[in-house]
Design an enzyme around this catalytic site. Structure first.
Site, PDB file in Angstrom:
ATOM      1  N   ASN A   4       0.811  -1.045  -0.059  1.00 24.99           N
ATOM      2  CA  ASN A   4       0.184  -0.048   0.044  1.00 24.99           C
ATOM      3  C   ASN A   4       0.949   1.311   0.151  1.00 24.99           C
ATOM      4  O   ASN A   4       1.440   1.694   1.189  1.00 24.99           O
ATOM      5  CB  ASN A   4      -0.903  -0.062   1.398  1.00 24.99           C
ATOM      6  CG  ASN A   4      -1.474   1.234   1.539  1.00 24.99           C
ATOM      7  OD1 ASN A   4      -1.891   2.108   0.586  1.00 24.99           O
ATOM      8  ND2 ASN A   4      -2.127   1.220   2.727  1.00 24.99           N
ATOM      9  N   LYS A   6      -0.042   4.399  -0.199  1.00 25.76           N
ATOM     10  CA  LYS A   6      -0.624   5.402   0.346  1.00 25.76           C
ATOM     11  C   LYS A   6      -0.395   6.656  -0.491  1.00 25.76           C
ATOM     12  O   LYS A   6      -0.418   6.335  -1.976  1.00 25.76           O
ATOM     13  CB  LYS A   6      -0.137   5.473   1.639  1.00 25.76           C
ATOM     14  CG  LYS A   6       0.072   4.650   2.436  1.00 25.76           C
ATOM     15  CD  LYS A   6       0.131   4.658   3.855  1.00 25.76           C
ATOM     16  CE  LYS A   6       0.000   3.442   4.750  1.00 25.76           C
ATOM     17  NZ  LYS A   6       0.201   3.485   6.121  1.00 25.76           N
ATOM     18  N   HIS A  90      -9.231   1.213   5.051  1.00 26.98           N
ATOM     19  CA  HIS A  90      -8.050   1.284   5.740  1.00 26.98           C
ATOM     20  C   HIS A  90      -8.209   2.402   6.911  1.00 26.98           C
ATOM     21  O   HIS A  90      -9.028   3.344   6.876  1.00 26.98           O
ATOM     22  CB  HIS A  90      -6.916   1.868   4.772  1.00 26.98           C
ATOM     23  CG  HIS A  90      -5.577   1.896   5.223  1.00 26.98           C
ATOM     24  ND1 HIS A  90      -5.121   2.874   6.122  1.00 26.98           N
ATOM     25  CD2 HIS A  90      -4.565   0.899   5.209  1.00 26.98           C
ATOM     26  CE1 HIS A  90      -3.782   2.670   6.392  1.00 26.98           C
ATOM     27  NE2 HIS A  90      -3.579   1.731   6.048  1.00 26.98           N
ATOM     28  N   GLU A  92      -6.460   4.890   7.928  1.00 33.81           N
ATOM     29  CA  GLU A  92      -6.508   6.270   7.717  1.00 33.81           C
ATOM     30  C   GLU A  92      -7.678   6.788   7.009  1.00 33.81           C
ATOM     31  O   GLU A  92      -7.830   7.909   7.123  1.00 33.81           O
ATOM     32  CB  GLU A  92      -5.286   6.243   6.719  1.00 33.81           C
ATOM     33  CG  GLU A  92      -3.709   6.213   7.531  1.00 33.81           C
ATOM     34  CD  GLU A  92      -2.640   5.432   6.708  1.00 33.81           C
ATOM     35  OE1 GLU A  92      -2.656   5.740   5.620  1.00 33.81           O
ATOM     36  OE2 GLU A  92      -1.720   4.963   7.425  1.00 33.81           O
ATOM     37  N   GLU A 162      -5.150  -4.823  10.657  1.00 38.84           N
ATOM     38  CA  GLU A 162      -4.074  -3.857  10.805  1.00 38.84           C
ATOM     39  C   GLU A 162      -4.342  -3.048  12.119  1.00 38.84           C
ATOM     40  O   GLU A 162      -5.028  -2.203  12.061  1.00 38.84           O
ATOM     41  CB  GLU A 162      -4.021  -2.966   9.805  1.00 38.84           C
ATOM     42  CG  GLU A 162      -3.929  -3.619   8.439  1.00 38.84           C
ATOM     43  CD  GLU A 162      -3.226  -2.427   7.410  1.00 38.84           C
ATOM     44  OE1 GLU A 162      -2.250  -2.782   6.749  1.00 38.84           O
ATOM     45  OE2 GLU A 162      -3.716  -1.452   7.270  1.00 38.84           O
ATOM     46  N   GLY A 168       2.878   2.333  10.465  1.00 41.76           N
ATOM     47  CA  GLY A 168       3.810   3.653  10.335  1.00 41.76           C
ATOM     48  C   GLY A 168       4.411   3.989  11.420  1.00 41.76           C
ATOM     49  O   GLY A 168       5.159   5.075  11.623  1.00 41.76           O
ATOM     50  N   SER A 208       3.814  -2.059  10.247  1.00 41.41           N
ATOM     51  CA  SER A 208       5.147  -2.041  10.166  1.00 41.41           C
ATOM     52  C   SER A 208       5.874  -3.480  10.043  1.00 41.41           C
ATOM     53  O   SER A 208       6.635  -3.786  10.465  1.00 41.41           O
ATOM     54  CB  SER A 208       5.534  -1.743  11.817  1.00 41.41           C
ATOM     55  OG  SER A 208       5.286  -0.057  12.016  1.00 41.41           O
TER      56      SER A 208
END
Ligand code: PGA
Length: 244
Positions: A4, A6, A90, A92, A162, A168, A208
């Protein structure tokens, strides 16, 4: 093994990535390989991966096929551009763009209707984990989202677990923590869709994932693959993850 990107890379950088990446994964037949660049790079990624086993995905879609929805792109558009996959829900998107379990379900149905393979993300926030609510959150995300699919639709979905606190941040869930969460999710699948669906569904771990921790994660039978953010941006690093 899915990457991904992003909001990173432009079309030229996308082409350059695949020039380096494809030779490094030419021997990798043990898994499917998917890269999800920003939508503007999908044509470059599709052109660069033509004739290879690597597939391309989008990072989001809107649930209408077309219309007055400025800034959005639809499943049929993504499919026509040559992508085969789409990431949905996701964290985010949930944190910054108002994604809810209900909109995850809408998008997932739209993706399936367009013939795309959805990677549907779930996972708890740090405060939820610390409050002992991980299981309740995963139950709620599953009940409000994926449980609304038909069995036939669900069979075409890949799930990504996730934990938001691991994305991140450099903090990976331990393989055991990830496997525990995967077991909870698989239990929900069994309750909603039965034992065969629970055995068949692929659950990716994300948060990560790096070349040096992927092996331990993949050693867990519960973990079927990885959804990789930062470490998918560099060809050598994502190739090491694919070739774990
Ligand atoms: P990360 O991102 O690997 O950079 O933690 C994972 C993801 O958000 O999919």
């Amino acid at each position: 093994m899915a990457g991904n990107w992003k909001m990173f890379k432009n079309p030229a950088e996308t082409t350059a990535f695949f020039e380096k990446f494809l030779p490094q994964v030419a021997g990798a037949t043990h898994c499917e390989i998917v890269l999800c660049p920003p939508a503007i790079n999908i044509p470059a990624a599709v052109a660069a991966t033509a004739g290879s086993r690597v597939e391309v995905g989008a990072q989001n879609l809107y649930w209408k096929n077309e219309g007055a929805f400025t800034g959005e792109i639809s499943g049929p558009m993504i499919k026509a551009a040559g992508a085969a996959w789409v990431i949905i829900g996701h964290s985010e998107r949930r944190q910054f763009f108002g994604e809810t379990d209900a909109t995850v379900l809408e998008r997932t149905k739209a993706a399936l209707a367009a013939g795309l393979k959805p990677i549907v993300c779930v996972g708890e926030m740090l405060a939820e984990r610390e409050a002992g609510e991980t299981e309740a959150v995963l139950h709620q995300q599953f009940a409000g989202g994926l449980a609304g699919l038909s069995a036939e639709e669900f069979a075409r979905v890949v799930i990504a677990y996730e934990p938001v606190w691991a994305i991140g941040t450099g903090k990976t869930a331990t393989p055991e923590m990830a496997a525990d969460a995967h077991r909870i999710i698989r239990g929900r699948v069994e309750a909603a869709f039965g034992g065969n669906a629970a055995a068949a569904v692929r659950i990716l771990y994300g948060g990560s994932v790096k070349p040096d921790n992927v092996k331990g994660l993949m050693a867990q039978p519960e973990i079927d693959g990885a959804l990789v953010g930062g470490a998918s941006l560099e060809a050598g690093s994502f190739a090491s993850i694919v070739n774990f």
